[in-house]
Scaffold this motif. Structure first.
Motif, PDB file in Angstrom:
ATOM      1  N   ASP A 131      37.430 -96.497  34.388  1.00 34.76           N
ATOM      2  CA  ASP A 131      37.920 -96.626  35.974  1.00 34.76           C
ATOM      3  C   ASP A 131      37.301 -95.419  36.697  1.00 34.76           C
ATOM      4  O   ASP A 131      37.047 -94.529  36.264  1.00 34.76           O
ATOM      5  CB  ASP A 131      39.421 -96.268  35.870  1.00 34.76           C
ATOM      6  CG  ASP A 131      39.982 -96.709  37.118  1.00 34.76           C
ATOM      7  OD1 ASP A 131      39.658 -97.589  37.928  1.00 34.76           O
ATOM      8  OD2 ASP A 131      41.127 -95.951  37.438  1.00 34.76           O
ATOM      9  N   VAL A 132      36.960 -95.910  37.899  1.00 36.79           N
ATOM     10  CA  VAL A 132      36.520 -94.970  38.995  1.00 36.79           C
ATOM     11  C   VAL A 132      37.447 -94.891  40.333  1.00 36.79           C
ATOM     12  O   VAL A 132      37.358 -96.184  40.614  1.00 36.79           O
ATOM     13  CB  VAL A 132      35.033 -95.159  39.332  1.00 36.79           C
ATOM     14  CG1 VAL A 132      34.288 -94.357  40.318  1.00 36.79           C
ATOM     15  CG2 VAL A 132      33.984 -95.069  38.057  1.00 36.79           C
ATOM     16  N   THR A 133      37.671 -93.932  40.834  1.00 36.14           N
ATOM     17  CA  THR A 133      38.258 -93.715  41.970  1.00 36.14           C
ATOM     18  C   THR A 133      37.890 -92.673  42.771  1.00 36.14           C
ATOM     19  O   THR A 133      37.342 -91.597  42.613  1.00 36.14           O
ATOM     20  CB  THR A 133      40.032 -93.739  41.910  1.00 36.14           C
ATOM     21  OG1 THR A 133      40.782 -93.730  43.109  1.00 36.14           O
ATOM     22  CG2 THR A 133      40.348 -92.434  41.127  1.00 36.14           C
ATOM     23  N   SER A 134      37.817 -92.820  44.194  1.00 39.58           N
ATOM     24  CA  SER A 134      37.350 -91.876  45.073  1.00 39.58           C
ATOM     25  C   SER A 134      38.296 -91.590  46.207  1.00 39.58           C
ATOM     26  O   SER A 134      38.907 -92.299  46.399  1.00 39.58           O
ATOM     27  CB  SER A 134      35.975 -92.623  45.686  1.00 39.58           C
ATOM     28  OG  SER A 134      34.935 -92.981  44.714  1.00 39.58           O
ATOM     29  N   SER A 135      38.343 -90.269  46.616  1.00 37.52           N
ATOM     30  CA  SER A 135      38.959 -89.749  47.463  1.00 37.52           C
ATOM     31  C   SER A 135      37.913 -89.137  48.616  1.00 37.52           C
ATOM     32  O   SER A 135      37.222 -88.213  48.229  1.00 37.52           O
ATOM     33  CB  SER A 135      40.208 -88.771  47.223  1.00 37.52           C
ATOM     34  OG  SER A 135      40.952 -89.295  46.304  1.00 37.52           O
ATOM     35  N   PHE A 136      38.391 -89.633  50.049  1.00 38.96           N
ATOM     36  CA  PHE A 136      37.302 -88.940  50.978  1.00 38.96           C
ATOM     37  C   PHE A 136      37.863 -87.746  51.544  1.00 38.96           C
ATOM     38  O   PHE A 136      38.966 -87.655  52.211  1.00 38.96           O
ATOM     39  CB  PHE A 136      36.997 -90.142  51.947  1.00 38.96           C
ATOM     40  CG  PHE A 136      36.203 -91.221  51.150  1.00 38.96           C
ATOM     41  CD1 PHE A 136      34.809 -91.121  51.145  1.00 38.96           C
ATOM     42  CD2 PHE A 136      36.945 -92.244  50.540  1.00 38.96           C
ATOM     43  CE1 PHE A 136      34.120 -92.058  50.499  1.00 38.96           C
ATOM     44  CE2 PHE A 136      36.331 -93.139  49.916  1.00 38.96           C
ATOM     45  CZ  PHE A 136      34.903 -93.320  49.817  1.00 38.96           C
ATOM     46  N   ALA A 137      37.264 -86.708  51.999  1.00 45.93           N
ATOM     47  CA  ALA A 137      37.846 -85.632  52.282  1.00 45.93           C
ATOM     48  C   ALA A 137      37.780 -85.697  53.992  1.00 45.93           C
ATOM     49  O   ALA A 137      36.650 -86.152  54.605  1.00 45.93           O
ATOM     50  CB  ALA A 137      36.969 -84.381  52.052  1.00 45.93           C
ATOM     51  N   MET A 138      38.833 -85.475  54.632  1.00 47.91           N
ATOM     52  CA  MET A 138      38.750 -85.723  56.102  1.00 47.91           C
ATOM     53  C   MET A 138      38.631 -84.435  56.827  1.00 47.91           C
ATOM     54  O   MET A 138      37.984 -84.383  57.968  1.00 47.91           O
ATOM     55  CB  MET A 138      40.246 -86.148  56.553  1.00 47.91           C
ATOM     56  CG  MET A 138      40.579 -87.564  55.727  1.00 47.91           C
ATOM     57  SD  MET A 138      42.022 -88.419  56.377  1.00 47.91           S
ATOM     58  CE  MET A 138      43.186 -87.080  56.130  1.00 47.91           C
ATOM     59  N   GLU A 139      39.034 -83.241  56.113  1.00 47.54           N
ATOM     60  CA  GLU A 139      38.726 -81.892  56.841  1.00 47.54           C
ATOM     61  C   GLU A 139      38.619 -80.774  55.728  1.00 47.54           C
ATOM     62  O   GLU A 139      39.223 -81.085  54.903  1.00 47.54           O
ATOM     63  CB  GLU A 139      39.933 -81.703  57.692  1.00 47.54           C
ATOM     64  CG  GLU A 139      39.630 -80.270  58.390  1.00 47.54           C
ATOM     65  CD  GLU A 139      40.959 -79.956  59.155  1.00 47.54           C
ATOM     66  OE1 GLU A 139      40.793 -79.014  59.969  1.00 47.54           O
ATOM     67  OE2 GLU A 139      42.217 -80.458  59.129  1.00 47.54           O
ATOM     68  N   GLN A 140      37.524 -80.069  55.921  1.00 50.43           N
ATOM     69  CA  GLN A 140      37.302 -78.846  54.983  1.00 50.43           C
ATOM     70  C   GLN A 140      37.853 -77.772  55.734  1.00 50.43           C
ATOM     71  O   GLN A 140      37.899 -77.335  56.867  1.00 50.43           O
ATOM     72  CB  GLN A 140      35.900 -78.464  54.883  1.00 50.43           C
ATOM     73  CG  GLN A 140      35.338 -77.490  53.850  1.00 50.43           C
ATOM     74  CD  GLN A 140      34.026 -77.118  53.741  1.00 50.43           C
ATOM     75  OE1 GLN A 140      33.433 -76.561  54.689  1.00 50.43           O
ATOM     76  NE2 GLN A 140      33.332 -77.533  52.718  1.00 50.43           N
ATOM     77  N   ILE A 141      38.976 -77.181  54.917  1.00 51.32           N
ATOM     78  CA  ILE A 141      39.762 -76.140  55.354  1.00 51.32           C
ATOM     79  C   ILE A 141      39.315 -74.949  55.036  1.00 51.32           C
ATOM     80  O   ILE A 141      39.391 -73.909  55.780  1.00 51.32           O
ATOM     81  CB  ILE A 141      41.610 -76.490  55.148  1.00 51.32           C
ATOM     82  CG1 ILE A 141      41.653 -77.804  55.949  1.00 51.32           C
ATOM     83  CG2 ILE A 141      42.221 -75.426  55.411  1.00 51.32           C
ATOM     84  CD1 ILE A 141      43.102 -78.320  55.499  1.00 51.32           C
ATOM     85  N   LYS A 142      38.935 -74.780  53.774  1.00 54.11           N
ATOM     86  CA  LYS A 142      38.226 -73.528  53.184  1.00 54.11           C
ATOM     87  C   LYS A 142      37.480 -73.858  52.239  1.00 54.11           C
ATOM     88  O   LYS A 142      37.398 -74.615  51.697  1.00 54.11           O
ATOM     89  CB  LYS A 142      39.499 -72.884  52.252  1.00 54.11           C
ATOM     90  CG  LYS A 142      38.691 -71.424  51.795  1.00 54.11           C
ATOM     91  CD  LYS A 142      39.945 -70.691  51.187  1.00 54.11           C
ATOM     92  CE  LYS A 142      39.199 -69.410  50.511  1.00 54.11           C
ATOM     93  NZ  LYS A 142      40.038 -68.626  49.686  1.00 54.11           N
ATOM     94  N   TYR A 143      36.143 -73.133  52.321  1.00 49.75           N
ATOM     95  CA  TYR A 143      35.165 -73.362  51.594  1.00 49.75           C
ATOM     96  C   TYR A 143      34.500 -71.945  51.266  1.00 49.75           C
ATOM     97  O   TYR A 143      34.272 -71.204  52.243  1.00 49.75           O
ATOM     98  CB  TYR A 143      34.145 -74.237  52.065  1.00 49.75           C
ATOM     99  CG  TYR A 143      32.641 -74.085  51.460  1.00 49.75           C
ATOM    100  CD1 TYR A 143      32.615 -74.761  50.134  1.00 49.75           C
ATOM    101  CD2 TYR A 143      31.442 -73.322  51.877  1.00 49.75           C
ATOM    102  CE1 TYR A 143      31.236 -74.890  49.443  1.00 49.75           C
ATOM    103  CE2 TYR A 143      30.236 -73.386  50.934  1.00 49.75           C
ATOM    104  CZ  TYR A 143      30.111 -74.090  49.879  1.00 49.75           C
ATOM    105  OH  TYR A 143      28.920 -73.914  49.035  1.00 49.75           O
ATOM    106  N   THR A 144      34.150 -71.550  50.078  1.00 49.53           N
ATOM    107  CA  THR A 144      33.576 -70.189  49.730  1.00 49.53           C
ATOM    108  C   THR A 144      32.716 -70.314  48.588  1.00 49.53           C
ATOM    109  O   THR A 144      33.483 -71.235  47.558  1.00 49.53           O
ATOM    110  CB  THR A 144      34.592 -69.042  49.786  1.00 49.53           C
ATOM    111  OG1 THR A 144      33.941 -67.905  49.390  1.00 49.53           O
ATOM    112  CG2 THR A 144      35.681 -69.065  48.659  1.00 49.53           C
ATOM    113  N   THR A 145      32.124 -69.561  48.288  1.00 45.39           N
ATOM    114  CA  THR A 145      31.200 -69.674  46.789  1.00 45.39           C
ATOM    115  C   THR A 145      31.658 -68.272  46.324  1.00 45.39           C
ATOM    116  O   THR A 145      31.385 -67.853  45.249  1.00 45.39           O
ATOM    117  CB  THR A 145      29.605 -69.742  47.100  1.00 45.39           C
ATOM    118  OG1 THR A 145      29.268 -68.648  47.980  1.00 45.39           O
ATOM    119  CG2 THR A 145      29.497 -71.146  47.740  1.00 45.39           C
TER     120      THR A 145
END
Length: 151
Positions: A131-145
């Motif tokens: 099974d494969v399911t996908s969710s699409f990000a609508m907004e990036q609220i936080k991103y850090t490395t």
């Protein structure tokens, strides 16, 4: 690691292009001892590598998708085959084996829905998935490395 190592790591995570002299000044060391500490952190593999972080939007990579996969089989042969398959798809920027309902989580970065469709067809071709399911990000609220560094 002591507080100086922790501060050096924080500074490198903020901007790895800083010179050793700049880092040394900020942590209150002379250049040579600071350089030695950085070398030790690299030898210990605390510092894994130094890279340039690219702006996905400027590269036209405007769609982030989280893809969850259920394994068709739960054996080492299938796992190795799937891992090798996924490693060869450059749109997959993160790949995790998970607990819970789905076995794997992929973070995929593509230009748009059409590019995702091309990616999806490549993902499911030549590999047996349950099974494969996908969710699409609508907004990036936080991103850090930057990882939380604690002494």
């Amino acid at each position: 690691m002591d507080r100086l190592d922790v501060e050096i790591l924080r500074l490198l995570q903020q901007d790895s292009t800083q010179s050793v002299a700049e880092i040394a000044e900020k942590v209150g060391l002379s250049t040579t001892p600071c350089w030695r500490r950085i070398q030790t952190l690299e030898k210990q593999q605390v510092i894994d590598k130094r890279v340039a972080l690219l702006n996905a939007d400027k590269l036209g990579l405007n769609l982030t998708v989280f893809v969850q996969v259920k394994a068709a089989k739960h054996d080492v042969v299938w796992l190795n085959q799937f891992a090798e398959h996924a490693k060869n798809i450059e749109q997959i920027v993160e790949f995790y084996r998970m607990s819970g309902e789905y076995d794997y989580m992929l973070k995929v970065v593509v230009a748009d829905m059409q590019a995702f469709d091309v990616f999806y067809k490549r993902l499911v071709t030549g590999i047996d998935l349950s099974d494969v399911t996908s969710s699409f990000a609508m907004e990036q609220i936080k991103y850090t490395t930057a990882l939380p560094v604690i002494s």
